[in-house]
Every structure is written in C-alpha cells, then in structure tokens.
Write a protein that holds these residues in place. Structure first.
Motif, short mmCIF file in Angstrom:
data_model
loop_
_atom_site.label_atom_id
_atom_site.label_comp_id
_atom_site.label_asym_id
_atom_site.label_seq_id
_atom_site.Cartn_x
_atom_site.Cartn_y
_atom_site.Cartn_z
N PHE A 191 -3.46 0.22 -38.91
CA PHE A 191 -4.61 0.20 -38.01
C PHE A 191 -5.18 -1.21 -37.90
O PHE A 191 -4.95 -2.07 -38.75
N THR A 192 -5.93 -1.41 -36.82
CA THR A 192 -6.72 -2.63 -36.64
C THR A 192 -8.13 -2.20 -36.23
O THR A 192 -8.34 -1.09 -35.73
N VAL A 193 -9.10 -3.09 -36.46
CA VAL A 193 -10.49 -2.80 -36.12
C VAL A 193 -11.06 -3.97 -35.33
O VAL A 193 -10.89 -5.13 -35.73
N ASN A 194 -11.72 -3.67 -34.24
CA ASN A 194 -12.47 -4.69 -33.50
C ASN A 194 -13.86 -4.76 -34.11
O ASN A 194 -14.68 -3.86 -33.90
N ALA A 195 -14.13 -5.82 -34.88
CA ALA A 195 -15.40 -5.93 -35.59
C ALA A 195 -16.57 -6.18 -34.66
O ALA A 195 -17.73 -6.08 -35.08
N ALA A 196 -16.31 -6.49 -33.40
CA ALA A 196 -17.38 -6.72 -32.42
C ALA A 196 -17.80 -5.45 -31.71
O ALA A 196 -18.87 -5.40 -31.09
N THR A 197 -16.96 -4.40 -31.78
CA THR A 197 -17.27 -3.14 -31.10
C THR A 197 -17.23 -1.93 -32.01
O THR A 197 -17.77 -0.87 -31.65
N GLY A 198 -16.57 -2.04 -33.15
CA GLY A 198 -16.43 -0.90 -34.05
C GLY A 198 -15.35 0.08 -33.63
O GLY A 198 -15.31 1.22 -34.11
N VAL A 199 -14.45 -0.34 -32.75
CA VAL A 199 -13.36 0.54 -32.30
C VAL A 199 -12.14 0.34 -33.20
O VAL A 199 -11.68 -0.78 -33.40
N VAL A 200 -11.64 1.45 -33.72
CA VAL A 200 -10.45 1.45 -34.58
C VAL A 200 -9.24 1.83 -33.73
O VAL A 200 -9.29 2.80 -32.97
N THR A 201 -8.16 1.07 -33.86
CA THR A 201 -6.92 1.40 -33.15
C THR A 201 -5.84 1.68 -34.19
O THR A 201 -5.52 0.82 -35.02
N LEU A 202 -5.30 2.90 -34.15
CA LEU A 202 -4.24 3.29 -35.08
C LEU A 202 -2.87 2.96 -34.49
O LEU A 202 -2.67 3.02 -33.28
N ALA A 203 -1.94 2.62 -35.36
CA ALA A 203 -0.58 2.31 -34.91
C ALA A 203 0.12 3.54 -34.37
O ALA A 203 0.92 3.45 -33.43
N ARG A 204 -0.21 4.71 -34.95
CA ARG A 204 0.37 5.97 -34.50
C ARG A 204 -0.73 7.00 -34.28
O ARG A 204 -1.71 7.04 -35.03
N SER A 205 -0.57 7.83 -33.29
CA SER A 205 -1.57 8.85 -32.99
C SER A 205 -1.61 9.89 -34.11
O SER A 205 -0.56 10.39 -34.53
N PRO A 206 -2.80 10.23 -34.60
CA PRO A 206 -2.89 11.29 -35.62
C PRO A 206 -2.45 12.63 -35.03
O PRO A 206 -2.65 12.90 -33.84
N GLY A 207 -1.85 13.44 -35.87
CA GLY A 207 -1.40 14.74 -35.41
C GLY A 207 -2.56 15.65 -35.04
O GLY A 207 -3.72 15.41 -35.40
N GLN A 208 -2.25 16.72 -34.33
CA GLN A 208 -3.26 17.68 -33.90
C GLN A 208 -4.03 18.22 -35.10
O GLN A 208 -3.45 18.75 -36.04
N GLY A 209 -5.36 18.06 -35.08
CA GLY A 209 -6.21 18.59 -36.15
C GLY A 209 -6.36 17.70 -37.36
O GLY A 209 -7.13 18.03 -38.27
N ALA A 210 -5.65 16.57 -37.42
CA ALA A 210 -5.75 15.68 -38.58
C ALA A 210 -7.08 14.92 -38.54
O ALA A 210 -7.45 14.34 -37.52
N GLU A 211 -7.81 14.94 -39.64
CA GLU A 211 -9.08 14.23 -39.70
C GLU A 211 -8.86 12.72 -39.84
O GLU A 211 -8.05 12.28 -40.67
N VAL A 212 -9.59 11.96 -39.04
CA VAL A 212 -9.61 10.51 -39.15
C VAL A 212 -10.91 10.14 -39.85
O VAL A 212 -12.00 10.49 -39.37
N THR A 213 -10.81 9.48 -41.00
CA THR A 213 -11.99 9.17 -41.79
C THR A 213 -12.13 7.66 -41.97
O THR A 213 -11.17 6.90 -41.75
N ALA A 214 -13.31 7.24 -42.39
CA ALA A 214 -13.55 5.80 -42.52
C ALA A 214 -14.64 5.52 -43.54
O ALA A 214 -15.55 6.33 -43.75
#
Length: 209
Positions: free
Chosen positions: A149-172
């Motif tokens: 993953f990468t994070v834009n520290a100016a916007t708070g948007v996280v970009t994952l290298a791969r899409s999480p599967g259906q129903g998988a929780e994304v946490t931070a």
C-alpha cells in the motif's frame, strides 16, 4: 493554498480547543422543538495563544504567522487531546480503525476515525495523517508500506496494491494532524503585558478541504 507544515507542537501543547457543532433549533407552538444540523462533520477551533510561555515562543509564533500570510495559507495542527487512531496511552497499530470493507474491486480508501458512544457513532475523515506512523491491515493481516500500500499524507487516501476481497475488513492505525488556518489577520502582543501574565488571543480554525 495549504502548506504541509505543522504549527510548532511545543506551542500547541498548552492550547485550548476542540470540536464545534452547529445545531438549528426551532421551538414549536406546542412546546416541543425540532433540531437539525446543516453540518455533516464537526469543525475544530483552538487558541494558540495559551501555549506561549516565553518571548522566544512569541517570536516563533510571529514567524509562523508571517510565513502563512495570516489567514491566507492553511497548515497542520497537532491536537494533543485527539491525535491518534487509538487511546492516547497506546501506540497506534493496524487494527485500530475499520476504514472500509472490501468489494473485490476498490483499491482506494479514505482514512477515518470512528467515535462510538452507546448506540451512536460518528466517522471523521482523516485528511492529514502523519507520515511514518501509518499501518494498514486487510482481513486481519498487516500490510507492508511501499509494497502492499501507499498513503497520500496530504489527503489521507490509502491505495492498496491489490483490491481486498469481498467482505474483507480494511483497518488502519495512525497519528494525524488537523488542517487549520489562523482565524485572524492580526496578532497584538505587548511584551510588558505578556510578562505580567496577559496572554494574546491567537484563534485557529479547522479548514475543510
């Protein structure tokens, strides 16, 4: 224009402030009332003057104020009462906040912090995370920054290298700043009054981006 620079943290430490809401209340003729709000999110206000302890602090404040051209440019502010994805006594970790649930295709997610009290909750967008404090998890597994993953520290948007599967929780987990600007174009300081304990008012208000 927003300057990606933090107001000196040692000066904001003694400040006072917090969230503000706007509620419209209409009193009805039967004695009841209706309440509504035009704001989806709260807005924070602070007084930076209360953190000043010496003439050197005043000099640092004036330099920062001049470099921001008063109200013209926004900047980062550390709210010492609320700057982590977890309680203040803990260190942020990737399980702290659920920021999204995977749908099998989306890869970009906004960092959020959820405030819970009883049956109610409020999800606050986090737009100014602090770089090097951010950790991300997917489905209970910690991801590696730069590879997963990468994070834009100016916007708070996280970009994952791969899409999480259906129903998988994304946490931070993360630390964060508040995007603010000065709420005045004038700072009035008297050295003699300051030494006598008269602290200047330096209002700061959150900006919505």
């Amino acid at each position: 224009m927003f300057h990606e620079i933090r107001f000196p943290a040692n000066l904001s430490f003694g400040s006072i402030g917090g969230p503000e809401r706007r509620t419209e209340i209409v009193a009805l003729t039967n004695g009841f009332e209706e309440r509504n709000t035009p704001w989806a999110h709260s807005r924070r206000r602070y007084d930076a003057g209360l953190g000043l302890r010496s003439l050197d602090d005043i000099e640092a404040l004036i330099a920062f104020f001049e470099a921001r051209a008063g109200q013209l440019h926004g900047f980062r502010w550390k709210d010492w009462a609320d700057f982590k994805s977890c309680p203040p006594s803990r260190t942020p970790e990737f399980r702290d906040q659920v920021i999204a649930t995977g749908d099998g295709s989306t890869r970009k997610f906004q960092l959020i912090k959820t405030y819970n009290s009883g049956p109610a909750s409020y999800s606050r967008p986090i737009q100014k995370p602090v770089r090097a404090t951010i950790s991300i998890g997917v489905g209970g597994d910690e991801m590696r920054e730069g590879e997963d993953f990468t994070v834009n520290a100016a916007t708070g948007v996280v970009t994952l290298a791969r899409s999480p599967g259906q129903g998988a929780e994304v946490t931070a987990g993360f630390e964060f700043d508040v995007p603010v600007r000065f709420d005045t174009d004038r700072i009035a300081v008297s050295v003699s009054s300051f030494q006598a304990g008269d602290i200047p008012e330096v209002p700061v208000i959150e900006v919505r981006q």
